[in-house]
Design a protein around this motif. Structure first.
Motif, PDB file in Angstrom:
ATOM      1  N   GLU A 247       7.915   7.895   5.218  1.00 50.87           N
ATOM      2  CA  GLU A 247       7.049   6.790   4.796  1.00 50.87           C
ATOM      3  C   GLU A 247       6.089   6.907   3.692  1.00 50.87           C
ATOM      4  O   GLU A 247       5.511   8.070   3.663  1.00 50.87           O
ATOM      5  N   GLY A 248       6.290   6.014   2.882  1.00 50.94           N
ATOM      6  CA  GLY A 248       5.301   6.167   1.698  1.00 50.94           C
ATOM      7  C   GLY A 248       5.384   7.180   0.760  1.00 50.94           C
ATOM      8  O   GLY A 248       4.277   7.508   0.121  1.00 50.94           O
ATOM      9  N   VAL A 249       6.515   7.824   0.497  1.00 57.18           N
ATOM     10  CA  VAL A 249       6.745   8.891  -0.444  1.00 57.18           C
ATOM     11  C   VAL A 249       7.917   8.625  -1.388  1.00 57.18           C
ATOM     12  O   VAL A 249       8.857   8.253  -0.992  1.00 57.18           O
TER      13      VAL A 249
ATOM     14  N   VAL B  76       0.817  -1.258   0.074  1.00 52.70           N
ATOM     15  CA  VAL B  76      -0.097   0.000   0.231  1.00 52.70           C
ATOM     16  C   VAL B  76       0.753   0.909  -0.137  1.00 52.70           C
ATOM     17  O   VAL B  76       0.788   2.291  -0.718  1.00 52.70           O
ATOM     18  N   GLN B  77       2.111   1.144   0.648  1.00 47.30           N
ATOM     19  CA  GLN B  77       2.925   2.601   0.687  1.00 47.30           C
ATOM     20  C   GLN B  77       3.503   2.725  -0.516  1.00 47.30           C
ATOM     21  O   GLN B  77       3.564   3.675  -1.152  1.00 47.30           O
ATOM     22  N   TRP B  78       3.870   1.335  -1.281  1.00 43.10           N
ATOM     23  CA  TRP B  78       4.522   1.705  -2.492  1.00 43.10           C
ATOM     24  C   TRP B  78       3.535   2.344  -3.789  1.00 43.10           C
ATOM     25  O   TRP B  78       3.963   3.111  -4.399  1.00 43.10           O
ATOM     26  N   LEU B  79       2.106   1.779  -3.436  1.00 47.58           N
ATOM     27  CA  LEU B  79       1.332   2.126  -4.457  1.00 47.58           C
ATOM     28  C   LEU B  79       1.043   3.799  -4.052  1.00 47.58           C
ATOM     29  O   LEU B  79       0.794   4.618  -5.165  1.00 47.58           O
TER      30      LEU B  79
ATOM     31  N   ARG C 127       9.975   8.630  12.173  1.00 46.65           N
ATOM     32  CA  ARG C 127       9.017   8.069  11.026  1.00 46.65           C
ATOM     33  C   ARG C 127       7.985   9.020  10.822  1.00 46.65           C
ATOM     34  O   ARG C 127       7.100   9.394  11.922  1.00 46.65           O
ATOM     35  N   PHE C 128       7.679   9.343   9.776  1.00 45.98           N
ATOM     36  CA  PHE C 128       6.388  10.182   9.366  1.00 45.98           C
ATOM     37  C   PHE C 128       5.698   9.723   8.115  1.00 45.98           C
ATOM     38  O   PHE C 128       6.291   8.965   7.158  1.00 45.98           O
ATOM     39  N   SER C 129       4.394   9.782   8.026  1.00 46.01           N
ATOM     40  CA  SER C 129       3.817   9.257   6.847  1.00 46.01           C
ATOM     41  C   SER C 129       2.879  10.296   6.360  1.00 46.01           C
ATOM     42  O   SER C 129       2.572  11.316   6.896  1.00 46.01           O
TER      43      SER C 129
END
Length: 327
Positions: free
Chosen positions: A273-275, A70-73, A325-327
């Motif tokens: 995270e996820g960026v 999901v993070q990769w998407l 860590r940040f999302s």
């Protein structure tokens, strides 16, 4: 020069897509017309997907926190939306929209250093924000576009001098991607530690990147993972210099991977995270870190890295899952 190249490429894409659509529409093949035009305009999304897959593979044994599907998407989609605004709009057409504002006696300023295939237009949202908040700034254009990173030393030097003259204070340097290596090359060539307050790097290939393995441009070859140039630079740098750095990195960086190659030992590290790579530069946490650097007392750089535990030798927290860590 880069603005002209990207402007020509953008216009070529638009006219090619329009021409394809017009030809096949007049032949009664609307499906082919739409599919071909879409491939011209959005084919880069497929390239980004391949880069993400390569990065996910390279990060399998990296100490950075593993990214979920999901993070990769989310990272891929964010990059799909961000890349055209940077490479097909701001840089080719509005690179000088916000002029430098180095004046501000007694107020600490910022020098912005962009990365590979970029120009000062990359930083437009940042420059507008600095202007609105009265923060002195200078944004460079690193040229020649495909030259050696060593050739950018004088460009960084000139920008720092302008901020020094306008504020009377050592600036904060903010660098994205290859820009972090340009700053390090400048620091080493000029032995300029006393002239820098802090350095904030965003997705910089401090130890190179796997993606540059088959690169041909001079500066891209220097960014190969474990290149001789990178190793020589690191060997010449005093270890305490890294205490001036804040390294923002991410496990979904589609350009600089494995992920931990974007951190330096002894630096403050912040994991996003996820960026993905370009979108990373505009993450809200980045602005928070720059404001933190601007507020920091000069003595901050003389001791342990601020905020958080002492990094492990590889530059990451001893427990990667326990660091910032940040999302």
């Amino acid at each position: 020069m880069l603005a002209r190249l990207q402007r020509a490429f953008t216009l070529w894409l638009v006219f090619t897509a329009a021409g394809w659509a017009a030809v096949w529409a007049t032949r009664g093949r609307p499906g082919v017309a739409v599919a071909g035009a879409a491939l011209c305009l959005f084919g880069y999304a497929l390239v980004l997907a391949v880069e993400c897959l390569l990065a996910a593979w390279a990060n399998r044994r990296d100490p950075a926190p593993p990214a979920t599907a999901v993070q990769w998407l989310r990272a891929w989609w964010g990059e799909v939306c961000t890349a055209p605004r940077v490479f097909n709009w701001r840089q080719p057409f509005f690179s000088n929209r916000v002029p430098d504002a180095p004046q501000g006696r007694g107020r600490r300023g910022v020098v912005f250093v962009h990365g590979f295939l970029c120009n000062r237009g990359f930083w437009t949202p940042w420059l507008e924000r600095c202007r609105d908040e009265g923060i002195p700034f200078v944004a460079v254009n690193l040229e020649p576009v495909f030259g050696r990173i060593d050739e950018y030393v004088e460009i960084v030097e000139a920008a720092v001098r302008r901020i020094e003259a306008g504020t009377g204070l050592a600036p904060v340097l903010v660098a994205h991607s290859m820009g972090g290596l340009a700053v390090r090359a400048w620091l080493q060539a000029r032995q300029a530690d006393a002239r820098v307050h802090r350095v904030v790097t965003i997705g910089s290939p401090h130890r190179g990147t796997f993606l540059a393995r088959h690169a041909r441009a001079s500066n891209a070859r220097q960014m190969r993972w474990g290149s001789r140039w990178i190793e020589a630079l690191a060997a010449a740098e005093p270890p305490q210099r890294y205490r001036r750095f804040t390294c923002l990195y991410g496990h979904c960086d589609n350009i600089v991977f494995p992920a931990s190659t974007a951190v330096l030992p002894g630096a403050r590290t912040v994991h996003l995270e996820g960026v993905a790579h370009v979108a990373m530069a505009f993450h809200p946490v980045v602005w928070e870190e720059v404001k933190r650097a601007l507020r920091a007392a000069p003595s901050w750089v003389s001791g342990e890295p601020a905020g958080g535990r002492r990094p492990a030798p590889g530059g990451l927290p001893e427990d990667p899952r326990g660091g910032s860590r940040f999302s």
